[in-house]
Design an enzyme around this catalytic site. Structure first.
Site, short mmCIF file in Angstrom:
data_model
loop_
_atom_site.label_atom_id
_atom_site.label_comp_id
_atom_site.label_asym_id
_atom_site.label_seq_id
_atom_site.Cartn_x
_atom_site.Cartn_y
_atom_site.Cartn_z
N ALA A 111 58.12 72.49 77.24
CA ALA A 111 59.17 73.30 76.99
C ALA A 111 60.31 74.51 77.66
O ALA A 111 59.47 74.15 79.18
CB ALA A 111 58.24 74.57 76.20
N GLY A 112 60.78 74.68 77.05
CA GLY A 112 61.75 75.56 77.78
C GLY A 112 62.42 77.12 76.70
O GLY A 112 63.02 76.87 76.18
N HIS A 113 61.85 78.03 77.77
CA HIS A 113 62.16 79.44 76.59
C HIS A 113 62.97 79.68 77.37
O HIS A 113 62.41 80.54 78.48
CB HIS A 113 60.47 80.08 76.65
CG HIS A 113 59.52 79.20 75.37
ND1 HIS A 113 58.99 79.92 75.08
CD2 HIS A 113 59.74 78.11 74.59
CE1 HIS A 113 57.91 78.84 74.23
NE2 HIS A 113 58.65 77.90 74.13
N THR A 114 64.33 80.27 76.59
CA THR A 114 65.37 81.28 77.30
C THR A 114 64.89 82.36 77.46
O THR A 114 65.50 83.03 76.63
CB THR A 114 66.66 80.20 76.95
OG1 THR A 114 66.63 78.65 77.07
CG2 THR A 114 68.43 81.16 77.86
N THR A 137 60.10 64.11 78.27
CA THR A 137 60.38 65.32 79.35
C THR A 137 60.19 64.96 80.58
O THR A 137 60.60 65.64 81.41
CB THR A 137 60.28 66.74 78.82
OG1 THR A 137 58.52 66.30 78.86
CG2 THR A 137 60.79 67.58 77.25
N ASP A 197 75.13 81.52 62.41
CA ASP A 197 75.95 82.10 62.71
C ASP A 197 77.29 80.50 63.69
O ASP A 197 78.42 80.67 63.11
CB ASP A 197 76.70 82.76 64.17
CG ASP A 197 75.49 82.82 64.83
OD1 ASP A 197 74.61 82.60 64.98
OD2 ASP A 197 75.94 82.40 66.38
N THR A 247 55.66 65.28 70.21
CA THR A 247 54.47 65.36 72.27
C THR A 247 52.89 65.44 71.49
O THR A 247 52.56 64.44 70.97
CB THR A 247 54.90 67.13 72.80
OG1 THR A 247 54.27 66.80 73.94
CG2 THR A 247 54.37 67.73 71.50
N LYS A 302 63.00 80.18 70.61
CA LYS A 302 61.38 81.21 70.12
C LYS A 302 61.27 82.04 71.09
O LYS A 302 60.92 83.05 70.94
CB LYS A 302 60.27 79.91 70.26
CG LYS A 302 59.61 79.36 69.15
CD LYS A 302 58.32 77.75 69.81
CE LYS A 302 59.17 76.66 70.76
NZ LYS A 302 59.60 75.99 69.99
N ASP A 307 62.93 74.29 70.20
CA ASP A 307 64.60 74.53 70.47
C ASP A 307 65.00 74.93 69.24
O ASP A 307 66.05 75.63 69.32
CB ASP A 307 65.59 72.85 71.20
CG ASP A 307 65.28 72.02 71.61
OD1 ASP A 307 64.03 72.91 73.10
OD2 ASP A 307 65.13 71.47 71.74
N GLN A 350 56.69 73.37 71.32
CA GLN A 350 57.74 72.14 70.54
C GLN A 350 57.47 73.60 69.45
O GLN A 350 57.80 74.16 68.57
CB GLN A 350 56.88 71.08 70.62
CG GLN A 350 56.30 70.92 72.25
CD GLN A 350 56.44 71.30 73.39
OE1 GLN A 350 55.01 71.43 73.00
NE2 GLN A 350 56.84 71.79 74.59
N LYS A 377 70.47 81.06 64.20
CA LYS A 377 70.91 80.67 64.24
C LYS A 377 72.41 80.43 63.17
O LYS A 377 72.96 79.58 62.78
CB LYS A 377 71.43 79.15 65.21
CG LYS A 377 71.03 79.27 66.57
CD LYS A 377 71.25 78.00 67.38
CE LYS A 377 71.40 77.85 68.86
NZ LYS A 377 71.00 76.89 70.34
P1 IMP Z 1 56.63 64.91 76.29
O1 IMP Z 1 55.76 66.39 74.97
O2 IMP Z 1 57.55 64.99 77.42
O3 IMP Z 1 56.18 64.13 76.21
O4 IMP Z 1 58.02 64.27 75.71
C1 IMP Z 1 57.17 63.91 73.78
C2 IMP Z 1 58.79 64.77 72.49
O5 IMP Z 1 58.78 65.63 72.79
C3 IMP Z 1 60.21 63.95 73.27
O6 IMP Z 1 61.58 63.24 72.19
C4 IMP Z 1 60.60 65.35 73.61
O7 IMP Z 1 61.89 65.62 73.78
C5 IMP Z 1 59.63 66.31 72.56
N1 IMP Z 1 59.87 67.47 73.33
C6 IMP Z 1 58.68 67.89 74.26
N2 IMP Z 1 59.42 69.10 74.40
C7 IMP Z 1 60.15 69.54 73.81
C8 IMP Z 1 60.66 71.24 73.06
O8 IMP Z 1 60.15 71.71 74.32
N3 IMP Z 1 61.33 71.12 73.00
C9 IMP Z 1 61.90 70.28 71.79
N4 IMP Z 1 61.09 69.08 71.94
C10 IMP Z 1 60.87 68.99 72.63
#
Ligand code: IMP
Length: 425
Positions: free
Chosen positions: A39-42, A129, A332, A238, A16, A13, A223, A330
């Site tokens: 992952a979540g890329h905005t 997640t 700011d 992860t 990226k 987070d 990640q 970030k």
């Molecule tokens: P998993 O990847 O879903 O197995 O989660 C394992 C750990 O990695 C947990 O603490 C999640 O919150 C963290 N995690 C997995 N993907 C992300 C990400 O894209 N951003 C932040 N934390 C992540």
């Protein structure tokens, strides 16, 4: 510079999406090499926010070809949904989005198991997640995973699914779940197979061809380094290689071919899920960072834990990934704080250290206090336009980590960026 790796240097987070978007403006091939829909890329498309979890952020650049490489684990239903959302917004994916034939497929029971484990009291909770990431990589390591190449032979795919289900059945039952049958898992696999098969290819050839043609490539990490299976805060990590070296194993590019590693760090720290976070702030400053920084998970919506920047962790991340350029995001968000604390060492049961201990339990951060600034900085486009204390803060990070800042982000918009140095230069 022709092959740049972009990695998150904290617990994910770090921003990226924005950095990859900026860097890929001049990239012809963008490859994601690890992780999956965790992952979540905005991305901002036509002023509208779109969160992609699998498709590389480079998809927004019409001239970029994008590949999801063999280090990834892919949920076909999520991918089909993302392609539809992109198409709806006028972003073409056909002929420019590819899936590695060796990438593994997340199956419905992987998601089921991830959820059951997280909901169970008898198993160590990791705060995952719940997207099936861990169980899918476990099947890969156990050599019974289903890969995209297997979709070309449904008989073979069925046999692999049966092996996986057989192996997981006792766990699912012990956790109180209902074991799905092979037919239902295959049905879900087959639903999306026809649409995705034309995208499946040997993506290592795309990488090799691009490299031989002298094209610019970006390897997009997911990640963060502190969530890496080998180098992260184990076991709260992860299941994949989030470090820069993951680009070599996960995308099939030789280490000698990589020319720069851009590490992304926020000006403070956040973490989602369980696990040690020594500089965490459970007070009004932490809440202020969460609100100003909009620190809520893009995949799960969970409020992120917030805290001060951790220099030993950052230096460690830079070391294990060979970070030679920082993108600091970030900045700011820190505006208005009278004093900014930065962790510069630890007190541990074994004594004082300025390095990141492997076991963080019992480690107490030692802080250096830096003066803050009150001016809003969103309009700064050059370092010299920042207040002196903000410039000194950036300088402090550079000095303590032995790597220079190339980009400094002062707001969410793509123009709210200080390009200090050219990452391609
Ligand atoms: P998993 O990847 O879903 O197995 O989660 C394992 C750990 O990695 C947990 O603490 C999640 O919150 C963290 N995690 C997995 N993907 C992300 C990400 O894209 N951003 C932040 N934390 C992540």
């Amino acid at each position: 510079m022709s092959s740049i790796v972009i990695v998150g240097a904290q617990w994910g987070d770090e921003g990226k999406g924005k950095v990859v978007d900026l860097v890929t403006e001049r990239a012809e091939l963008v490859v994601r090499y690890a992780g999956g829909p965790n992952a979540g890329h905005t991305l901002v498309v036509g002023g509208e926010k779109l969160i992609v979890r699998l498709v590389p952020s480079g998809i927004l650049q019409p001239h970029s070809v994008c590949a999801m490489a063999q280090g990834m684990v892919i949920d076909p239903a999520v991918l089909v949904g993302e392609i539809a959302a992109l198409t709806q917004r006028g972003i073409k994916t056909s002929g420019r989005l590819f899936i590695s034939d060796r990438a593994h497929i997340i199956l419905p029971h992987h998601i089921l198991i991830d959820g059951l484990r997280e909901g169970s009291t008898g198993v160590q909770k990791l705060g995952t997640t719940k997207k099936g990431i861990g169980p899918c990589y476990e099947d890969k390591a156990a050599r019974r995973g289903l890969r995209f190449a297997d979709l070309a032979d449904l008989g073979r795919a069925r046999a692999l699914v049966a092996r996986s289900l057989e192996a997981w059945a006792p766990t699912i039952s012990a956790l109180g779940g209902a074991v799905p049958d092979v037919a239902s898992v295959m049905e879900s696999v087959e639903t999306h197979a026809a649409q995705l098969l034309p995208l499946v290819t040997d993506t290592s050839i795309l990488v090799d061809d691009a490299q031989r043609a002298g094209k610019r490539m970006v390897f997009e990490g997911a990640q963060g380094i502190l969530l890496d299976l080998d180098h992260g805060t184990y076991p709260f990590v992860t299941s994949s290689s989030a470090v820069a070296g993951g680009a070599c194993t996960g995308a099939g590019i030789g280490p000698t071919r990589l020319t720069r590693v851009v590490g992304i760090t926020k000006a403070y720290a956040t973490r989602v899920g369980e696990g040690p976070f020594p500089t965490e702030l459970n007070d009004e400053v932490g809440e202020r960072l969460r609100q100003r920084g909009v620190e809520f998970g893009s995949v799960t919506g969970r409020p992120r834990r917030t805290g001060w920047l951790d220099i030993p962790a950052l230096r460690y991340a830079a070391r294990v990934s060979g970070v030679d350029a920082w993108a600091i995001t970030k900045l700011d968000v820190l505006t208005g704080l009278e004093t900014i604390e930065v962790c510069t060492g630890y007190e541990t049961p074994a004594g004082k250290t300025t390095e990141l201990p492997a076991a963080l339990e019992g480690a107490r951060p030692v802080y250096t206090s830096l003066p803050g600034w009150t001016e809003e900085i969103g309009s700064a486009r050059r370092l010299e336009e920042l207040p002196k204390n903000a410039r000194d803060f950036v300088r402090f990070i550079e000095e303590k980590t032995n790597a220079e800042a190339y980009l400094v982000s002062v707001g969410p918009g793509r123009e709210e960026t200080i390009a200090v140095r050219d990452v391609w230069g």
